[in-house]
Motif scaffolding. Sequence first.
Motif, PDB file in Angstrom:
ATOM      1  N   ALA A   9      -4.468  -3.162   1.664  1.00 42.97           N
ATOM      2  CA  ALA A   9      -3.775  -3.460   2.924  1.00 42.97           C
ATOM      3  C   ALA A   9      -4.263  -2.585   4.084  1.00 42.97           C
ATOM      4  N   SER A  10      -5.206  -1.689   3.823  1.00 41.71           N
ATOM      5  CA  SER A  10      -5.619  -0.737   4.865  1.00 41.71           C
ATOM      6  C   SER A  10      -6.402  -1.399   5.991  1.00 41.71           C
ATOM      7  N   ARG A  11      -7.025  -2.554   5.712  1.00 40.08           N
ATOM      8  CA  ARG A  11      -7.860  -3.211   6.738  1.00 40.08           C
ATOM      9  C   ARG A  11      -8.137  -4.648   6.295  1.00 40.08           C
ATOM     10  N   GLY A  12      -8.905  -5.365   7.104  1.00 37.72           N
ATOM     11  CA  GLY A  12      -9.348  -6.711   6.734  1.00 37.72           C
ATOM     12  C   GLY A  12      -8.197  -7.668   6.465  1.00 37.72           C
ATOM     13  N   LEU A  13      -8.412  -8.558   5.524  1.00 38.64           N
ATOM     14  CA  LEU A  13      -7.404  -9.576   5.215  1.00 38.64           C
ATOM     15  C   LEU A  13      -6.080  -8.950   4.784  1.00 38.64           C
ATOM     16  N   GLY A  14      -6.140  -7.886   3.989  1.00 35.94           N
ATOM     17  CA  GLY A  14      -4.912  -7.272   3.483  1.00 35.94           C
ATOM     18  C   GLY A  14      -3.998  -6.790   4.597  1.00 35.94           C
ATOM     19  N   GLU A  15      -4.587  -6.222   5.648  1.00 35.68           N
ATOM     20  CA  GLU A  15      -3.770  -5.764   6.783  1.00 35.68           C
ATOM     21  C   GLU A  15      -3.081  -6.971   7.440  1.00 35.68           C
ATOM     22  N   HIS A  16      -3.791  -8.080   7.570  1.00 37.08           N
ATOM     23  CA  HIS A  16      -3.185  -9.283   8.171  1.00 37.08           C
ATOM     24  C   HIS A  16      -2.084  -9.852   7.272  1.00 37.08           C
ATOM     25  N   ILE A  17      -2.283  -9.791   5.955  1.00 32.26           N
ATOM     26  CA  ILE A  17      -1.229 -10.266   5.048  1.00 32.26           C
ATOM     27  C   ILE A  17       0.015  -9.386   5.215  1.00 32.26           C
ATOM     28  N   PRO A  23       7.891  -9.401   8.569  1.00 30.19           N
ATOM     29  CA  PRO A  23       9.213  -9.834   9.042  1.00 30.19           C
ATOM     30  C   PRO A  23      10.175 -10.226   7.917  1.00 30.19           C
ATOM     31  N   THR A  24       9.653 -10.575   6.749  1.00 28.17           N
ATOM     32  CA  THR A  24      10.517 -11.096   5.682  1.00 28.17           C
ATOM     33  C   THR A  24      10.570 -10.199   4.443  1.00 28.17           C
ATOM     34  N   HIS A  25       9.739  -9.139   4.405  1.00 27.10           N
ATOM     35  CA  HIS A  25       9.654  -8.324   3.192  1.00 27.10           C
ATOM     36  C   HIS A  25       9.586  -6.831   3.520  1.00 27.10           C
ATOM     37  N   ASP A  26      10.161  -6.014   2.631  1.00 26.42           N
ATOM     38  CA  ASP A  26       9.846  -4.590   2.627  1.00 26.42           C
ATOM     39  C   ASP A  26       8.484  -4.457   1.941  1.00 26.42           C
ATOM     40  N   LEU A  27       7.585  -3.700   2.573  1.00 19.87           N
ATOM     41  CA  LEU A  27       6.201  -3.701   2.096  1.00 19.87           C
ATOM     42  C   LEU A  27       5.806  -2.412   1.389  1.00 19.87           C
ATOM     43  N   LEU A  28       4.998  -2.570   0.335  1.00 20.28           N
ATOM     44  CA  LEU A  28       4.275  -1.456  -0.273  1.00 20.28           C
ATOM     45  C   LEU A  28       2.808  -1.729   0.037  1.00 20.28           C
ATOM     46  N   LEU A  29       2.195  -0.844   0.814  1.00 16.07           N
ATOM     47  CA  LEU A  29       0.839  -1.084   1.301  1.00 16.07           C
ATOM     48  C   LEU A  29      -0.173  -0.384   0.391  1.00 16.07           C
ATOM     49  N   GLY A  30      -0.959  -1.163  -0.346  1.00  8.46           N
ATOM     50  CA  GLY A  30      -1.956  -0.613  -1.250  1.00  8.46           C
ATOM     51  C   GLY A  30      -3.239  -0.263  -0.518  1.00  8.46           C
ATOM     52  N   GLY A  31      -3.951   0.731  -1.039  1.00 10.76           N
ATOM     53  CA  GLY A  31      -5.240   1.156  -0.472  1.00 10.76           C
ATOM     54  C   GLY A  31      -5.463   2.583  -0.910  1.00 10.76           C
ATOM     55  N   ARG A  32      -6.718   3.009  -0.857  1.00 12.70           N
ATOM     56  CA  ARG A  32      -6.933   4.426  -1.158  1.00 12.70           C
ATOM     57  C   ARG A  32      -6.348   5.250  -0.012  1.00 12.70           C
ATOM     58  N   PRO A  33      -5.930   6.498  -0.292  1.00 12.18           N
ATOM     59  CA  PRO A  33      -5.273   7.288   0.757  1.00 12.18           C
ATOM     60  C   PRO A  33      -6.141   7.358   2.017  1.00 12.18           C
ATOM     61  N   SER A  34      -5.577   7.033   3.172  1.00 16.95           N
ATOM     62  CA  SER A  34      -6.342   7.094   4.424  1.00 16.95           C
ATOM     63  C   SER A  34      -5.372   7.165   5.601  1.00 16.95           C
ATOM     64  N   ALA A  35      -5.882   7.627   6.730  1.00 17.14           N
ATOM     65  CA  ALA A  35      -5.075   7.705   7.948  1.00 17.14           C
ATOM     66  C   ALA A  35      -4.676   6.300   8.399  1.00 17.14           C
ATOM     67  N   GLU A  36      -5.591   5.307   8.202  1.00 17.52           N
ATOM     68  CA  GLU A  36      -5.301   3.930   8.616  1.00 17.52           C
ATOM     69  C   GLU A  36      -4.105   3.374   7.838  1.00 17.52           C
ATOM     70  N   LEU A  37      -4.090   3.653   6.540  1.00 23.18           N
ATOM     71  CA  LEU A  37      -2.990   3.149   5.698  1.00 23.18           C
ATOM     72  C   LEU A  37      -1.668   3.793   6.127  1.00 23.18           C
ATOM     73  N   ASP A  38      -1.701   5.106   6.365  1.00 21.64           N
ATOM     74  CA  ASP A  38      -0.485   5.809   6.801  1.00 21.64           C
ATOM     75  C   ASP A  38      -0.004   5.255   8.148  1.00 21.64           C
ATOM     76  N   ALA A  39      -0.940   5.001   9.067  1.00 18.46           N
ATOM     77  CA  ALA A  39      -0.564   4.514  10.400  1.00 18.46           C
ATOM     78  C   ALA A  39       0.096   3.139  10.302  1.00 18.46           C
ATOM     79  N   LEU A  40      -0.433   2.287   9.421  1.00 19.49           N
ATOM     80  CA  LEU A  40       0.148   0.944   9.268  1.00 19.49           C
ATOM     81  C   LEU A  40       1.567   1.027   8.701  1.00 19.49           C
ATOM     82  N   ALA A  41       1.769   1.955   7.763  1.00 17.85           N
ATOM     83  CA  ALA A  41       3.105   2.118   7.165  1.00 17.85           C
ATOM     84  C   ALA A  41       4.117   2.600   8.204  1.00 17.85           C
ATOM     85  N   ILE A  42       3.647   3.406   9.153  1.00 19.07           N
ATOM     86  CA  ILE A  42       4.543   3.876  10.225  1.00 19.07           C
ATOM     87  C   ILE A  42       4.839   2.720  11.186  1.00 19.07           C
TER      88      ILE A  42
END
Length: 225
Positions: A9-17, A23-42
């Motif tokens: 989920a850190s980038r590409g198609l996964g980020e768009h998914i 809007p309809t789900h609580d999300l768990l965002l998969g990806g290797r640890p990265s600043a991008e992944l943390d920023a998306l979760a925030i």
Amino acid sequence: MPTALITGASRGLGEHIARALAPTHDLLLGGRPSAELDALAIELEGASTFAVELTDYDEVEAAAEAISSLDVLVHNAGIASSLETVEMTPVDEWRRLLEVNLIAAAELTRVLLPALRAASGHLVFINSGAGRRANAGWAPYAASKFGLKALADALRLEEPTLRVTSIFPGRIDTEMQQDIVAIEGREYRPENFLKPSTVAAAVAHAVLTPADASPEEIVLRPTGR
Ligand SMILES: NC(=O)c1ccc[n+]([C@@H]2O[C@H](COP(=O)([O-])OP(=O)(O)OC[C@H]3O[C@@H](n4cnc5c(N)ncnc54)[C@H](OP(=O)(O)O)[C@@H]3O)[C@@H](O)[C@H]2O)c1
């Protein structure tokens, strides 16, 4: 809200998914640890990270232990191959593709099955046009995606309380596609490819299909429009 885990989920198609399901789900965002992944979760309300290297199976099992109920698992993480012929493809390249694209998805599924059963959950496998037809130079990638279809098909029969969807998109405008076109030595024209938001909308549509139906397969090809 139901919970959805999206790998890659850190980038590409996964980020768009992730954006389509937020809007309809609580999300768990998969990806290797990265600043991008943390920023998306925030940025996405109700999201947290599932930051693991998917081929580190001890790490995956430990992270999955915290999940007791899971409504949606989107297997999106994946890698492309080096576009060599079978003659030129070394054993390590076969292992790399099958490990990330197929074996890691099977193992993540296995450790999350109790949580998915607890929620009568839904698995979505991001496959590829290459998972329906193998082209020259694409043997390891296509084999990994044919294998992913087999995994989804067997799981659908073994776990009748779960819904299992395979999505087969053609080429998508992401970093992965930019790398592929560079290897092919062609000019990159984003308009030739599917928009990742369009593929993500198809994923959301499958997930939001009312429970009396199971969307088993979706094929998306670019129109060039
Ligand atoms: N792009 C296309 O044309 C196309 C077409 C059809 C199907 N697909 C499929 O769509 C899916 C997403 O592709 P994409 O184009 O969005 O690719 P991408 O832009 O390269 O993103 C790949 C994602 O997978 C994650 N990932 C890769 N290896 C991982 C590993 N070992 N452990 C954990 N995460 C890992 C990456 O995380 P990091 O940030 O940690 O690297 C990243 O979030 C893939 O399954 C691909 O095969 C793509």
